[in-house]
Motif scaffolding. Structure first.
Motif, PDB file in Angstrom:
ATOM      1  N   PHE A  83       0.843  -1.178   0.000  1.00  0.00           N
ATOM      2  CA  PHE A  83       0.000   0.000   0.000  1.00  0.00           C
ATOM      3  C   PHE A  83       0.883   1.235   0.000  1.00  0.00           C
ATOM      4  N   GLN A  84       0.305   2.364  -0.442  1.00  0.00           N
ATOM      5  CA  GLN A  84       1.030   3.630  -0.430  1.00  0.00           C
ATOM      6  C   GLN A  84       0.523   4.462   0.727  1.00  0.00           C
ATOM      7  N   LEU A  85       1.473   4.985   1.487  1.00  0.00           N
ATOM      8  CA  LEU A  85       1.177   5.764   2.678  1.00  0.00           C
ATOM      9  C   LEU A  85       1.614   7.196   2.440  1.00  0.00           C
ATOM     10  N   SER A  86       0.698   8.123   2.619  1.00  0.00           N
ATOM     11  CA  SER A  86       1.010   9.537   2.460  1.00  0.00           C
ATOM     12  C   SER A  86       1.425  10.088   3.822  1.00  0.00           C
ATOM     13  N   LEU A  87       2.694  10.507   3.933  1.00  0.00           N
ATOM     14  CA  LEU A  87       3.202  11.059   5.181  1.00  0.00           C
ATOM     15  C   LEU A  87       2.924  12.551   5.271  1.00  0.00           C
ATOM     16  N   SER A  88       2.959  13.222   4.133  1.00  0.00           N
ATOM     17  CA  SER A  88       2.606  14.638   4.042  1.00  0.00           C
ATOM     18  C   SER A  88       2.032  14.866   2.650  1.00  0.00           C
ATOM     19  N   ASP A  89       1.799  16.116   2.287  1.00  0.00           N
ATOM     20  CA  ASP A  89       1.190  16.396   0.981  1.00  0.00           C
ATOM     21  C   ASP A  89       2.070  15.962  -0.186  1.00  0.00           C
ATOM     22  N   ASP A  90       3.381  16.016  -0.024  1.00  0.00           N
ATOM     23  CA  ASP A  90       4.277  15.698  -1.131  1.00  0.00           C
ATOM     24  C   ASP A  90       5.138  14.460  -0.880  1.00  0.00           C
ATOM     25  N   THR A  91       4.923  13.722   0.194  1.00  0.00           N
ATOM     26  CA  THR A  91       5.741  12.544   0.512  1.00  0.00           C
ATOM     27  C   THR A  91       4.860  11.304   0.618  1.00  0.00           C
ATOM     28  N   THR A  92       5.162  10.322  -0.236  1.00  0.00           N
ATOM     29  CA  THR A  92       4.468   9.037  -0.156  1.00  0.00           C
ATOM     30  C   THR A  92       5.503   7.927  -0.050  1.00  0.00           C
ATOM     31  N   VAL A  93       5.134   6.874   0.640  1.00  0.00           N
ATOM     32  CA  VAL A  93       6.008   5.725   0.859  1.00  0.00           C
ATOM     33  C   VAL A  93       5.205   4.474   0.528  1.00  0.00           C
ATOM     34  N   THR A  94       5.850   3.500  -0.125  1.00  0.00           N
ATOM     35  CA  THR A  94       5.215   2.222  -0.403  1.00  0.00           C
ATOM     36  C   THR A  94       5.682   1.214   0.640  1.00  0.00           C
ATOM     37  N   LEU A  95       4.734   0.567   1.305  1.00  0.00           N
ATOM     38  CA  LEU A  95       5.032  -0.384   2.379  1.00  0.00           C
ATOM     39  C   LEU A  95       4.231  -1.659   2.203  1.00  0.00           C
ATOM     40  N   LYS A  96       4.679  -2.727   2.873  1.00  0.00           N
ATOM     41  CA  LYS A  96       3.892  -3.955   2.941  1.00  0.00           C
ATOM     42  C   LYS A  96       2.843  -3.815   4.025  1.00  0.00           C
ATOM     43  N   LYS A  97       1.726  -4.510   3.846  1.00  0.00           N
ATOM     44  CA  LYS A  97       0.661  -4.467   4.840  1.00  0.00           C
ATOM     45  C   LYS A  97       1.112  -5.039   6.188  1.00  0.00           C
ATOM     46  N   ASP A  98       2.112  -5.911   6.173  1.00  0.00           N
ATOM     47  CA  ASP A  98       2.594  -6.532   7.409  1.00  0.00           C
ATOM     48  C   ASP A  98       3.143  -5.509   8.394  1.00  0.00           C
TER      49      ASP A  98
END
Length: 112
Positions: A83-98
């Motif tokens: 899934f992609q997680l938005s940390l702020s308006d311009d920062t996204t991180v791709t992580l595993k659901k685990d």
């Protein structure tokens, strides 16, 4: 007290009584029951709860990861558990659901 400590007999004295095998089997059963209730059962319960948490994730949820990141889910890929997680308006991180440790209540990010 003789349940846990077997009596010692001198060589050539009275013969050692038979039945030590039953005590050993009884102790092994007690250890198996303790292992089940203190280790296996709580761990399987935690794993089941975490799987339910991962399957209930949806777009827009605010989550806390095991690495300490707090953000909002913007995209979920079901076929490979990312899934992609938005940390702020311009920062996204791709992580595993685990790596999700908790789903936070709505509005938590605004209060930080």
């Amino acid at each position: 007290m003789s349940l846990f400590i077997s009596p010692a007999y001198a060589e050539g004295g009275a013969a050692a009584p038979a039945g030590g095998g039953m005590e050993l089997i009884f102790m092994m059963v007690i250890f198996a029951v303790i292992f089940y209730f203190m280790i296996y059962r709580p761990q399987s319960k935690r794993v089941k709860e975490h799987k339910n948490l991962m399957s209930s994730l949806s777009k827009g949820d605010e989550v806390l990861t095991t690495g300490g990141l707090v953000g909002k889910i913007i995209k979920i890929s079901d076929e490979n558990d990312y899934f992609q997680l938005s940390l702020s308006d311009d920062t996204t991180v791709t992580l595993k659901k685990d790596f999700v440790s908790a789903v936070l209540p709505k509005g938590t990010l605004k209060s930080l």
